[in-house]
Design a protein around this motif. Sequence first.
Motif, PDB file in Angstrom:
ATOM      1  N   VAL A  43     -24.605   6.377 -28.273  1.00  0.00           N
ATOM      2  CA  VAL A  43     -23.297   5.585 -29.080  1.00  0.00           C
ATOM      3  C   VAL A  43     -22.890   4.050 -27.776  1.00  0.00           C
ATOM      4  CG1 VAL A  43     -21.602   6.890 -27.698  1.00  0.00           C
ATOM      5  CG2 VAL A  43     -20.394   5.865 -30.207  1.00  0.00           C
ATOM      6  N   LYS A  44     -22.606   2.819 -28.487  1.00  0.00           N
ATOM      7  CA  LYS A  44     -21.755   2.074 -27.615  1.00  0.00           C
ATOM      8  C   LYS A  44     -21.330   1.410 -27.940  1.00  0.00           C
ATOM      9  CE  LYS A  44     -23.945  -1.920 -24.979  1.00  0.00           C
ATOM     10  NZ  LYS A  44     -24.936  -2.201 -24.502  1.00  0.00           N
ATOM     11  N   ILE A  45     -19.693   1.083 -27.288  1.00  0.00           N
ATOM     12  CA  ILE A  45     -18.637   0.774 -27.745  1.00  0.00           C
ATOM     13  C   ILE A  45     -18.920  -0.668 -27.293  1.00  0.00           C
ATOM     14  CG2 ILE A  45     -15.950   0.800 -27.489  1.00  0.00           C
ATOM     15  CD1 ILE A  45     -16.680   3.815 -26.617  1.00  0.00           C
ATOM     16  N   LEU A  46     -18.364  -1.184 -28.755  1.00  0.00           N
ATOM     17  CA  LEU A  46     -18.468  -3.008 -28.595  1.00  0.00           C
ATOM     18  C   LEU A  46     -17.174  -3.386 -29.169  1.00  0.00           C
ATOM     19  CD1 LEU A  46     -22.029  -3.769 -30.142  1.00  0.00           C
ATOM     20  CD2 LEU A  46     -21.439  -3.494 -27.995  1.00  0.00           C
ATOM     21  N   LYS A  47     -16.251  -3.275 -27.742  1.00  0.00           N
ATOM     22  CA  LYS A  47     -14.995  -4.624 -27.724  1.00  0.00           C
ATOM     23  C   LYS A  47     -15.092  -5.979 -28.039  1.00  0.00           C
ATOM     24  CE  LYS A  47     -10.765  -3.593 -25.789  1.00  0.00           C
ATOM     25  NZ  LYS A  47     -10.005  -4.215 -25.050  1.00  0.00           N
ATOM     26  N   CYS A  48     -14.786  -6.407 -29.541  1.00  0.00           N
ATOM     27  CA  CYS A  48     -14.870  -7.770 -29.713  1.00  0.00           C
ATOM     28  C   CYS A  48     -14.091  -7.861 -31.121  1.00  0.00           C
ATOM     29  CB  CYS A  48     -16.031  -7.662 -29.475  1.00  0.00           C
ATOM     30  SG  CYS A  48     -15.816 -10.062 -29.459  1.00  0.00           S
ATOM     31  N   ASP A  49     -12.731  -8.822 -31.052  1.00  0.00           N
ATOM     32  CA  ASP A  49     -12.659  -8.937 -32.449  1.00  0.00           C
ATOM     33  C   ASP A  49     -13.692  -9.794 -33.223  1.00  0.00           C
ATOM     34  OD1 ASP A  49     -11.407 -10.457 -34.529  1.00  0.00           O
ATOM     35  OD2 ASP A  49      -8.908  -9.935 -33.490  1.00  0.00           O
ATOM     36  N   ILE A  50     -13.890  -9.612 -34.436  1.00  0.00           N
ATOM     37  CA  ILE A  50     -14.670  -9.883 -35.144  1.00  0.00           C
ATOM     38  C   ILE A  50     -14.256 -11.619 -35.743  1.00  0.00           C
ATOM     39  CG2 ILE A  50     -15.428  -9.820 -37.309  1.00  0.00           C
ATOM     40  CD1 ILE A  50     -15.837  -7.285 -37.491  1.00  0.00           C
ATOM     41  N   LEU A  51     -13.124 -11.799 -35.277  1.00  0.00           N
ATOM     42  CA  LEU A  51     -12.208 -13.464 -34.939  1.00  0.00           C
ATOM     43  C   LEU A  51     -12.928 -13.590 -34.198  1.00  0.00           C
ATOM     44  CD1 LEU A  51      -9.104 -12.209 -36.928  1.00  0.00           C
ATOM     45  CD2 LEU A  51     -11.119 -13.253 -38.226  1.00  0.00           C
ATOM     46  N   SER A  52     -13.539 -13.448 -33.155  1.00  0.00           N
ATOM     47  CA  SER A  52     -13.674 -14.355 -31.771  1.00  0.00           C
ATOM     48  C   SER A  52     -15.503 -14.509 -31.723  1.00  0.00           C
ATOM     49  CB  SER A  52     -13.512 -13.067 -30.836  1.00  0.00           C
ATOM     50  OG  SER A  52     -14.576 -13.311 -29.636  1.00  0.00           O
ATOM     51  N   ASN A  53     -15.528 -16.036 -30.909  1.00  0.00           N
ATOM     52  CA  ASN A  53     -16.587 -16.459 -31.425  1.00  0.00           C
ATOM     53  C   ASN A  53     -17.597 -15.600 -30.789  1.00  0.00           C
ATOM     54  OD1 ASN A  53     -15.357 -18.796 -32.472  1.00  0.00           O
ATOM     55  ND2 ASN A  53     -15.369 -19.876 -30.915  1.00  0.00           N
ATOM     56  N   LYS A  54     -17.331 -14.547 -29.616  1.00  0.00           N
ATOM     57  CA  LYS A  54     -18.435 -13.752 -28.689  1.00  0.00           C
ATOM     58  C   LYS A  54     -18.503 -12.622 -29.322  1.00  0.00           C
ATOM     59  CE  LYS A  54     -15.436 -15.013 -24.436  1.00  0.00           C
ATOM     60  NZ  LYS A  54     -15.433 -14.093 -23.531  1.00  0.00           N
ATOM     61  N   PHE A  55     -18.497 -12.703 -30.942  1.00  0.00           N
ATOM     62  CA  PHE A  55     -18.911 -11.191 -31.528  1.00  0.00           C
ATOM     63  C   PHE A  55     -19.807 -11.508 -31.855  1.00  0.00           C
ATOM     64  CE2 PHE A  55     -19.189  -9.874 -36.094  1.00  0.00           C
ATOM     65  CZ  PHE A  55     -19.305  -8.360 -35.714  1.00  0.00           C
ATOM     66  N   LYS A  56     -20.703 -10.495 -31.770  1.00  0.00           N
ATOM     67  CA  LYS A  56     -21.914 -10.288 -32.426  1.00  0.00           C
ATOM     68  C   LYS A  56     -22.528  -9.034 -32.816  1.00  0.00           C
ATOM     69  CE  LYS A  56     -26.561 -11.173 -29.915  1.00  0.00           C
ATOM     70  NZ  LYS A  56     -27.299 -12.739 -28.743  1.00  0.00           N
ATOM     71  N   TYR A  90     -21.131 -11.400 -43.643  1.00  0.00           N
ATOM     72  CA  TYR A  90     -22.111 -12.045 -44.664  1.00  0.00           C
ATOM     73  C   TYR A  90     -22.956 -12.832 -43.949  1.00  0.00           C
ATOM     74  CZ  TYR A  90     -23.496 -14.488 -48.238  1.00  0.00           C
ATOM     75  OH  TYR A  90     -24.247 -15.271 -49.837  1.00  0.00           O
ATOM     76  N   ARG A  91     -22.479 -13.881 -43.371  1.00  0.00           N
ATOM     77  CA  ARG A  91     -22.944 -14.318 -42.785  1.00  0.00           C
ATOM     78  C   ARG A  91     -24.623 -14.029 -41.892  1.00  0.00           C
ATOM     79  NH1 ARG A  91     -18.574 -17.198 -42.348  1.00  0.00           N
ATOM     80  NH2 ARG A  91     -17.810 -17.320 -40.199  1.00  0.00           N
ATOM     81  N   TYR A  92     -23.728 -12.913 -40.489  1.00  0.00           N
ATOM     82  CA  TYR A  92     -24.439 -11.956 -39.853  1.00  0.00           C
ATOM     83  C   TYR A  92     -25.760 -11.610 -40.975  1.00  0.00           C
ATOM     84  CZ  TYR A  92     -23.260 -12.339 -35.115  1.00  0.00           C
ATOM     85  OH  TYR A  92     -23.313 -12.913 -33.683  1.00  0.00           O
ATOM     86  N   ILE A  93     -25.080 -10.815 -41.873  1.00  0.00           N
ATOM     87  CA  ILE A  93     -26.582 -10.029 -42.878  1.00  0.00           C
ATOM     88  C   ILE A  93     -27.625 -11.190 -43.141  1.00  0.00           C
ATOM     89  CG2 ILE A  93     -26.190  -8.060 -44.700  1.00  0.00           C
ATOM     90  CD1 ILE A  93     -24.511  -7.837 -44.034  1.00  0.00           C
ATOM     91  N   LYS A  94     -27.482 -12.159 -44.082  1.00  0.00           N
ATOM     92  CA  LYS A  94     -27.739 -13.164 -44.413  1.00  0.00           C
ATOM     93  C   LYS A  94     -28.903 -13.728 -43.559  1.00  0.00           C
ATOM     94  CE  LYS A  94     -27.812 -16.886 -47.981  1.00  0.00           C
ATOM     95  NZ  LYS A  94     -27.062 -17.855 -48.141  1.00  0.00           N
ATOM     96  N   LYS A  95     -28.405 -14.180 -42.072  1.00  0.00           N
ATOM     97  CA  LYS A  95     -29.563 -14.163 -41.653  1.00  0.00           C
ATOM     98  C   LYS A  95     -30.235 -12.952 -40.287  1.00  0.00           C
ATOM     99  CE  LYS A  95     -25.936 -15.036 -37.189  1.00  0.00           C
ATOM    100  NZ  LYS A  95     -25.652 -15.775 -36.309  1.00  0.00           N
ATOM    101  N   SER A  96     -29.903 -12.666 -40.572  1.00  0.00           N
ATOM    102  CA  SER A  96     -30.676 -11.211 -40.299  1.00  0.00           C
ATOM    103  C   SER A  96     -31.407 -10.529 -40.419  1.00  0.00           C
ATOM    104  CB  SER A  96     -29.917 -10.380 -39.569  1.00  0.00           C
ATOM    105  OG  SER A  96     -30.717  -8.741 -39.681  1.00  0.00           O
ATOM    106  N   LYS A  97     -32.681 -10.595 -39.894  1.00  0.00           N
ATOM    107  CA  LYS A  97     -34.422 -10.518 -40.287  1.00  0.00           C
ATOM    108  C   LYS A  97     -34.291  -8.312 -40.023  1.00  0.00           C
ATOM    109  CE  LYS A  97     -36.768 -13.998 -39.379  1.00  0.00           C
ATOM    110  NZ  LYS A  97     -37.925 -14.935 -38.489  1.00  0.00           N
ATOM    111  N   ASN A  98     -33.287  -7.639 -39.506  1.00  0.00           N
ATOM    112  CA  ASN A  98     -33.581  -6.853 -39.210  1.00  0.00           C
ATOM    113  C   ASN A  98     -32.774  -5.806 -39.933  1.00  0.00           C
ATOM    114  OD1 ASN A  98     -34.983  -4.498 -37.872  1.00  0.00           O
ATOM    115  ND2 ASN A  98     -32.945  -4.211 -36.688  1.00  0.00           N
TER     116      ASN A  98
END
Length: 289
Positions: A43-56, A90-98
């Motif tokens: 498990v890895k915790i990624l603490k980041c607001d999805i609304l943030s530009n840092k979200f990945k 949606y945009r992340y999934i659309k552009k992801s190959k994995n």
Amino acid sequence: MRIFITGARGKLGKHITKYLLKKKYYCYLNTRKKIESFKSKKVKILKCDILSNKFKIPDDVKIIIHLAASTPSNSKQNLKENHIIDNKIYRYIKKSKNISKLIFLSTVKIYSEKNLKSVSEKEGVFDKSIYSMQKISSEKFFLSLKKKVYNVRVPGIIGTKNDNNFLSNLIKNIYKNKSFKVYNQDQKFNNVLHIDDLNEFIHNLIVNNYNSGNILLGAKEPIKLKKIVEIIEKFFKVKNHISWTNEKNGFYLNIRNAVTNYNFKAKRVVTILNKYLKQKDINKTMGVN
């Protein structure tokens, strides 16, 4: 397989995460706030607001379980944020190959309480609220993705230790012997699911490649509200002062699609109710030995 879970700090997110870790999946947990630590190397915790530009979303993610949403749902600002959040996923999934699969937890609250009879993925009057329309809109554009997409319309969930829905509140009111009103004693009801059954169904969607679609979950064999009240009263050995109103309100769920096309192992309403009533942690919450 690596799974990315949004809204991992919520009551459903925590239960789903614990279940998947037991199944030996590697989970990325996305959360805006601090979350409890899990005793697992997977498990890895990624603490980041999805609304943030840092979200990945990490490049090695194969499946997304999307639970995140701003609350309360009746706030226009939060509804706007939810739309932005869903669009970003949606945009992340659309552009992801994995990324090959999305499991989006929607809700039966999209249906109007004026349906009266059964509702399904294809039948039933939708609620006209902004919240309902936003959820339906998200379901539609997620299904436009050229990936496997499962929009799971979830009813009231019990068994999480923090339940707040019609059935859990009904149980608490009966236990506390409160006088309260309940509409239409002959209304059929199966708008409930135990958290254990939701976990198992999500795992089912992870390991199988069903056709994309909307999936309505609930219990099988709807029973009248009057019968549910009788079962609860008998368990707590009380007799309540319930005022049954004549208001025609509510609906029950036609879950045939989930059972037939997605191998959903539906439980009977009575089975789910009895399991919930007998859980030690739930009973302790209500002061029952």
